[in-house]
Scaffold this active site. Structure first.
Site, PDB file in Angstrom:
ATOM      1  N   HIS A 107      31.500  39.543  37.153  1.00 39.85           N
ATOM      2  CA  HIS A 107      32.882  38.750  37.694  1.00 39.85           C
ATOM      3  C   HIS A 107      32.310  37.950  38.580  1.00 39.85           C
ATOM      4  O   HIS A 107      33.092  36.181  38.312  1.00 39.85           O
ATOM      5  CB  HIS A 107      33.509  39.872  39.001  1.00 39.85           C
ATOM      6  N   HIS A 142      34.566  33.965  38.081  1.00 44.71           N
ATOM      7  CA  HIS A 142      34.391  32.995  38.844  1.00 44.71           C
ATOM      8  C   HIS A 142      33.282  31.528  37.942  1.00 44.71           C
ATOM      9  O   HIS A 142      33.557  30.458  38.413  1.00 44.71           O
ATOM     10  CB  HIS A 142      33.655  33.315  40.076  1.00 44.71           C
ATOM     11  N   SER A 180      37.062  38.531  33.672  1.00 49.30           N
ATOM     12  CA  SER A 180      36.320  39.758  33.658  1.00 49.30           C
ATOM     13  C   SER A 180      36.384  40.875  33.532  1.00 49.30           C
ATOM     14  O   SER A 180      35.630  41.551  33.852  1.00 49.30           O
ATOM     15  CB  SER A 180      35.361  39.684  35.023  1.00 49.30           C
TER      16      SER A 180
END
Length: 298
Positions: free
Chosen positions: A162, A167, A227
């Site tokens: 993730h 990000h 994700s």
């Protein structure tokens, strides 16, 4: 990352100095002693880190690399179908390895010429004001552990996939990175918890679960969708509402389920203009102004 922190795995240090990550009974790795010890060891590395020093290197196991390979391959395929053009371009420039878990310093080195962001290690949940505020310095606090190998396409908490695929890919876009910097500046000038929560909720519905229209299709740019192996295929079934920060900052949501309501921009330019203006201008009176003058959810 968010106010629902009790749903993530708290990290504690005992009187003997031992670091413990408390996994919920429902966590796929809860009954795996080896995995739990691994989580404790990785968290301890982050807690021992001195800000400004290189991020600690994790000696990832072949099993952890295999998890990364499985997830990377599946998400890359789904990004081609569901991610917006800006994200797909950023991913190409970012050039994440598909065959092994990258170290945080490698992620930072890849981001440096693209947006100037760098990664700092986090043992677990970072206090909201610190997490968001660090964006102003182009720092992103990231966990380094991998989800349990028994469920490589699922995680109940933010893991390295993730943090880096979600990000990190956003931060490889200078345009999205500028929004992160604006979030950081806003977090640093806010003084009330109510305003900080409003900021976090807008962030949730945009930089975590944001979608937009592109060439007649709804595509995603939010890290939570980028994700998520499962939700990235389901977000088009959500109820789509216009990009509206007043609504986003006051809407309730459940982080344990797929999001039933998403806020859809008409274009990536609208994402930049609307969110950029909001994050740049937000102050402690914003929640009250939105409640008084803004358009609230129906």
């Amino acid at each position: 990352m968010f106010t629902e922190a009790q749903l993530y795995s708290p990290v504690t240090r005992g009187g003997d100095g031992a670091v413990r990550v408390r996994l919920s009974a429902e966590h796929p790795g809860a009954q795996d002693r080896e995995y739990r010890a691994r989580r404790d060891a990785i968290a301890a590395l982050a807690l021992a880190h001195t800000p400004g020093e290189p991020a600690p290197r994790v000696a990832y196991t072949e099993r952890e690399h295999a998890v990364w390979r499985t997830v990377s391959a599946e998400l890359a395929r789904k990004h081609r179908s569901y991610a917006c053009a800006e994200i797909r371009l950023a991913a190409r420039e970012f050039g994440l390895p598909a065959d092994h878990v990258p170290q945080l310093d490698q992620v930072s080195a890849a981001l440096a010429p693209l947006s100037g962001f760098r990664y700092a290690p986090a043992a677990g949940l970072v206090p909201l004001r610190q997490f968001f505020g660090s964006f102003a310095d182009r720092v992103f606090h990231a966990t380094q552990y991998l989800r349990h190998h028994s469920a490589p396409l699922y995680t109940p908490e933010p893991d390295a996939v993730h943090e880096i695929v979600g990000h990190g890919t956003q931060l490889a876009s200078a345009r999205l990175a500028a929004l992160y910097v604006a979030v950081g500046a806003a977090a640093r000038r806010l003084r009330t918890d109510a305003a900080l929560k409003f900021l976090a909720d807008v962030f949730w519905f945009s930089l975590e679960f944001g979608v937009l229209r592109e060439r007649g299709e709804v595509r995603c740019y939010g890290a939570g969708l980028l994700s998520s192996y499962g939700e990235i295929e389901e977000f088009r079934a959500a109820r789509l509402r216009p990009l509206d920060v007043a609504a986003m900052g006051t809407a309730g949501y459940d982080i344990t389920h797929y999001q039933p309501v998403l806020y859809c921009a008409r274009s990536f330019t609208e994402v930049e203009e609307v969110l950029g203006a909001f994050f740049t201008g937000m102050d402690d009176d914003t929640p009250a102004r939105c409640a008084r003058d803004g358009r609230l959810p129906v």
